[in-house]
Write a protein that holds these residues in place. Structure first.
Motif, short mmCIF file in Angstrom:
data_model
loop_
_atom_site.label_atom_id
_atom_site.label_comp_id
_atom_site.label_asym_id
_atom_site.label_seq_id
_atom_site.Cartn_x
_atom_site.Cartn_y
_atom_site.Cartn_z
N ASP A 108 1.34 -1.34 0.11
CA ASP A 108 0.28 0.04 0.02
C ASP A 108 1.04 1.36 0.14
O ASP A 108 0.70 2.10 -0.21
CB ASP A 108 -1.06 0.11 1.21
CG ASP A 108 -2.24 -1.23 0.90
OD1 ASP A 108 -2.25 -1.01 0.11
OD2 ASP A 108 -2.17 -1.25 2.07
N LYS A 111 1.25 3.38 -3.37
CA LYS A 111 0.19 4.10 -3.74
C LYS A 111 -0.11 4.95 -3.17
O LYS A 111 -0.09 5.17 -1.94
CB LYS A 111 -0.86 2.79 -4.19
CG LYS A 111 -0.80 1.57 -5.08
CD LYS A 111 -1.95 0.78 -4.70
CE LYS A 111 -1.50 -0.55 -4.92
NZ LYS A 111 -2.72 -0.93 -3.76
N LYS A 112 -0.59 5.93 -3.82
CA LYS A 112 -1.54 7.39 -2.90
C LYS A 112 -2.90 7.69 -3.55
O LYS A 112 -3.32 7.38 -4.17
CB LYS A 112 -0.04 8.29 -3.34
CG LYS A 112 1.17 8.85 -2.93
CD LYS A 112 1.97 9.94 -2.39
CE LYS A 112 2.42 9.49 -1.93
NZ LYS A 112 2.63 11.41 -1.29
N VAL A 113 -3.83 7.74 -2.16
CA VAL A 113 -4.93 8.50 -2.65
C VAL A 113 -5.40 9.43 -2.58
O VAL A 113 -4.05 10.35 -1.50
CB VAL A 113 -5.76 7.18 -1.95
CG1 VAL A 113 -5.35 5.93 -1.95
CG2 VAL A 113 -5.32 7.53 -0.03
N THR A 115 -6.64 12.36 -0.12
CA THR A 115 -7.29 12.91 0.94
C THR A 115 -8.30 13.44 1.16
O THR A 115 -9.25 12.48 1.87
CB THR A 115 -6.57 13.57 1.85
OG1 THR A 115 -5.33 13.63 1.72
CG2 THR A 115 -6.87 14.49 2.72
N ASP A 118 -10.81 9.30 0.96
CA ASP A 118 -10.16 8.34 1.33
C ASP A 118 -10.33 8.66 2.68
O ASP A 118 -9.92 7.83 3.97
CB ASP A 118 -8.74 7.68 0.45
CG ASP A 118 -9.81 7.89 -0.98
OD1 ASP A 118 -9.78 7.44 -1.17
OD2 ASP A 118 -9.38 5.97 -0.87
N ASN B 32 -10.85 14.39 -9.95
CA ASN B 32 -9.39 15.02 -8.90
C ASN B 32 -9.12 16.51 -8.62
O ASN B 32 -8.95 16.66 -7.19
CB ASN B 32 -8.47 14.44 -9.93
CG ASN B 32 -8.73 12.42 -10.00
OD1 ASN B 32 -9.57 11.82 -8.68
ND2 ASN B 32 -8.04 12.05 -10.33
N LYS B 51 -2.60 14.05 -1.26
CA LYS B 51 -1.92 12.97 -1.16
C LYS B 51 -1.71 11.92 -0.18
O LYS B 51 -0.95 12.16 0.61
CB LYS B 51 -1.56 12.31 -2.66
CG LYS B 51 -2.73 12.69 -3.95
CD LYS B 51 -1.86 12.05 -5.41
CE LYS B 51 -2.66 11.34 -6.30
NZ LYS B 51 -1.99 11.33 -7.31
N ARG B 53 -0.42 8.87 1.86
CA ARG B 53 0.09 7.25 1.09
C ARG B 53 -1.38 6.11 1.75
O ARG B 53 -1.81 6.48 2.79
CB ARG B 53 1.51 6.78 2.17
CG ARG B 53 2.45 6.71 1.15
CD ARG B 53 3.58 5.81 2.15
NE ARG B 53 4.54 6.44 1.50
CZ ARG B 53 5.93 7.27 2.73
NH1 ARG B 53 5.20 7.03 3.72
NH2 ARG B 53 6.55 7.37 2.43
N LYS B 54 -1.20 5.13 0.57
CA LYS B 54 -2.37 4.12 1.09
C LYS B 54 -2.37 3.02 2.84
O LYS B 54 -3.38 3.21 3.37
CB LYS B 54 -3.13 3.12 -0.21
CG LYS B 54 -3.96 2.54 -0.23
CD LYS B 54 -4.55 1.99 -1.38
CE LYS B 54 -5.30 1.17 -0.76
NZ LYS B 54 -5.88 -0.24 -2.32
#
Ligand code: HEM
Lengths: 358, 264
Positions: A108, A111-113, A115, A118, B32, B51, B53-54
């Protein structure tokens, strides 16, 4: 039934409880099967079962259901759960690392999601859950309010707020200047020093046990034993006059516990040399002072050549000296407790002239 | 079908009013670009990076323990403020105000929320620290933020401790008496502490029960009216201000140190 309770009462006495939890904690950390889902269920069932059993006992019920003790029960379960959860994830990762795979978090972390949505949604959900829990808790349980303050009538036992009861428990073994001032200061300093002492670059940003075994064992020793276990002891097992009471024992204010503690100087001069205590404090306390100087001054040097050679070489002098001294002081807490339990030792250094007692 | 259509239309109309647009500049964040702007344009949200990190948004990793601690801090600020409407920090009134809060105030769960919230915050802050330790997140480059955290931990305990006195019941004054008795034993600065009796001038002791560290903390020799006022001010103004400031630093540093930690 009473036989079982008597055994548990006996097991809960400070010397045995602290020994058991120390051996149990360190042993458990190296016992892999505990840190699986099955192990978790087993631990949880034991905890719940223990409580269910204990709640049938009227004496236990009185103490456990005092309103301010409810959060501590909550803490017990939460700390227990998260301890298991951290170790569970650590072992999942360790199994992957052993196979040469990256830790689970790695998948994970590349990967960046966004803000929004998510992260914001996770926060919102936590916030709602937290609010509901707080509101329900507040409706169900009234905040305690006792008799109006009366400076003339001290309750027995008079207890500090629960999160300081570990320190209050230390008052049994140390003078207030140690238990209340020096040790708390060193806890803070020690916590702050952790990132600068620990130079192991591995295990940064993911759960893992095998990559940082000793760091984790040491931290958990401080956190679980010297903080949480002592709080539990201080809350549930210390009654009137700060005497020890087993979990199923009635808090009898008239319980008498003989106190005949002696200091190193008495053991050395009176018991071994069969003379009177010297009048001059420096001579009288020399044996104890030498012991302390040896422990704090010489032992780090000796260890750097033997047991801790590896650490000394890896860490360099400054880090090693600070780290080992903090470690030795942390260890001094259980050492002093054992000296009390085994030899009835009161003070190692007892300079009444300056109120300086260790 | 029709209902859904008219609902959409209504939504559309609301979103296009001048009032709505003046508040939410970017509209519904459905692209986006708009998601980025939604975070950047909001004073609270812009503490976050655009953004993340997941791995950092997963409950599995952070347990949201730091977030919970912060949220509980907000709950405590809010309920504490409400309590301040009723509570007077003097020995004549304090206890009576507690009784009134319990019996006279409708929906009287503020005190409960405040007290249980305080306990909960102490617990969550420990769990947060434990999580940060177990993930090794204090390692470079996050050493400094760990230290900010340690100070926050101490402040959390002090907040809880100072608040403990305010109900002015037996539990309160004796817990604070036991706690503050420790200050009496501070080396040099407490009158029962090591070497304090040696600090004398012309045979007069300088560190006495009327001038030592405990006296400074309590504003008196016993836990009395001055101690109550002192703890009230520390609890309601002084410590929360410092804690709030340090939390801002803490969050900012989480970002500046590269976001929530993760394997490299
Ligand atoms: C009032 C107390 C505190 C608040 C409100 C707070 C809040 C937060 C929040 C919201 C985060 C973001 C990630 C998460 O939720 O876990 C965070 C991260 C962090 N906190 Fe705290 N915290 C507090 C106390 C502490 C303490 C006691 C420590 C350590 C001794 C600490 C060390 C850290 C570190 C090192 C990070 C970065 C973690 C990472 O990158 O994975 N904080 N804190």
């Amino acid at each position: 039934m009473t036989a079982i309770k008597d055994i548990i009462n006996w097991l809960a006495s400070p010397a045995i409880a602290v020994t058991l939890s120390m051996v149990g904690l360190v042993g458990a950390m190296f016992c892999k099967p505990l840190w699986t889902k099955k192990g978790g269920i087993l631990l949880f069932a034991t905890l719940i079962g223990g409580f269910a059993f204990s709640f049938t006992d009227p004496n236990f019920r009185i103490v456990a259901s005092m309103p301010d003790n409810v959060p501590i029960l909550g803490m017990l379960f939460l700390v227990g759960f998260f301890f298991w959860y951290a170790m569970y994830q650590a072992h999942l990762n360790d199994a992957r690392l052993a196979k040469g795979l990256p830790p689970l978090e790695k998948e994970d972390s590349d990967k960046k999601v966004f803000t929004w949505p998510d992260l914001v949604y996770v926060e919102l959900i936590s916030l709602i859950v937290c609010s509901i829990v707080m509101i329900l808790w507040s409706i169900v349980l009234k905040a305690p309010l006792e008799e109006p303050a009366n400076p003339g009538a001290a309750p027995n036992p008079a207890k500090a707020p629960w999160y300081f009861l570990g320190l209050q428990e230390l008052l049994v073994y140390f003078d207030p200047w140690m238990a209340g001032v020096v040790l708390p200061t060193l806890i803070i300093v020690g916590l702050m020093a952790i990132p600068y002492i620990d130079t192991n670059p591995r295990g940064n940003g993911y759960f893992s046990f095998r990559e940082r075994k000793w760091e984790i064992v040491m931290f958990c020793f401080g956190f679980i034993i010297l903080w949480v276990v002592l709080i539990i002891l201080g809350t549930f097992l210390r009654g009137p006059n700060w005497n020890f009471f087993g979990p199923y024992e009635y808090w009898d204010p008239n319980k008498l516990v003989p106190l005949n503690n002696v200091s190193v100087s008495e053991i050395f001069w009176v018991k071994w040399l069969k003379t009177a205590l010297p009048a001059f404090w420096l001579k009288r306390e020399l044996p104890g002072i030498l012991l302390v100087l040896f422990y704090m001054g010489a032992l780090p040097g000796l260890l750097s050549k033997t047991l801790f050679k590896r650490f000394y070489e890896k860490m360099g002098t400054v880090r090693y000296v600070v780290g080992v001294n903090l470690f030795l002081i942390m260890l001094a807490v259980p050492i002093k407790m054992y000296l009390r339990w085994i030899f009835n030792l009161k003070y190692i250094v007892n300079i009444q002239e300056f109120s300086f007692n260790i | 079908m029709n209902l859904e259509k008219s609902w959409r239309r209504l939504q559309q109309q609301v979103v296009e009013t001048q009032v709505w647009k003046s508040i939410f500049r970017v509209g519904i964040p459905n692209t986006n670009r708009k998601r980025v702007l939604a975070v950047l344009g909001n004073v609270v949200l812009h503490l976050h990076p655009v953004k993340t990190r997941k791995s950092g948004v997963k409950m599995r990793y952070t347990w949201c323990a730091g977030g919970m601690t912060f949220f509980l801090f907000l709950v405590l600020t809010f309920t504490g403020l409400l309590l301040m409407f009723y509570y007077r920090p003097t020995i004549e009134y304090a206890y009576g105000d507690m009784l009134d809060l319990r019996e006279q105030v409708p929906f009287g769960i503020m005190r409960e929320m405040h007290r249980w919230g305080a306990h909960a915050m102490v617990i969550t802050v420990w769990i947060h620290m434990f999580r940060v330790f177990m993930t090794g997140s204090y390692k470079p480059p996050r050493e400094f933020n760990w230290n900010v955290g340690v100070v926050l931990l101490v402040l959390t305990l002090l907040l809880s401790f100072t608040g403990y006195l305010l109900p002015w019941d037996q539990l309160a004054i004796w817990a604070i008496t036991v706690g503050s008795n420790m200050a009496r034993a501070t080396p040099l600065a407490g009158y029962e502490g090591p070497f304090a009796a040696q600090i004398a001038f012309n045979g007069v002791n300088l560190v006495t029960a009327g001038s030592d560290a405990r006296f400074g903390l309590l504003g008196g020799r016993i836990v009395g009216a001055n101690a109550l006022l002192r703890f009230y001010v520390l609890h309601c103004v002084f410590i929360p201000l410092i804690a709030a400031f340090l939390m801002a630093v803490h969050f900012w540093r989480v970002r500046k140190d590269g976001g929530i930690s993760g394997p490299l």
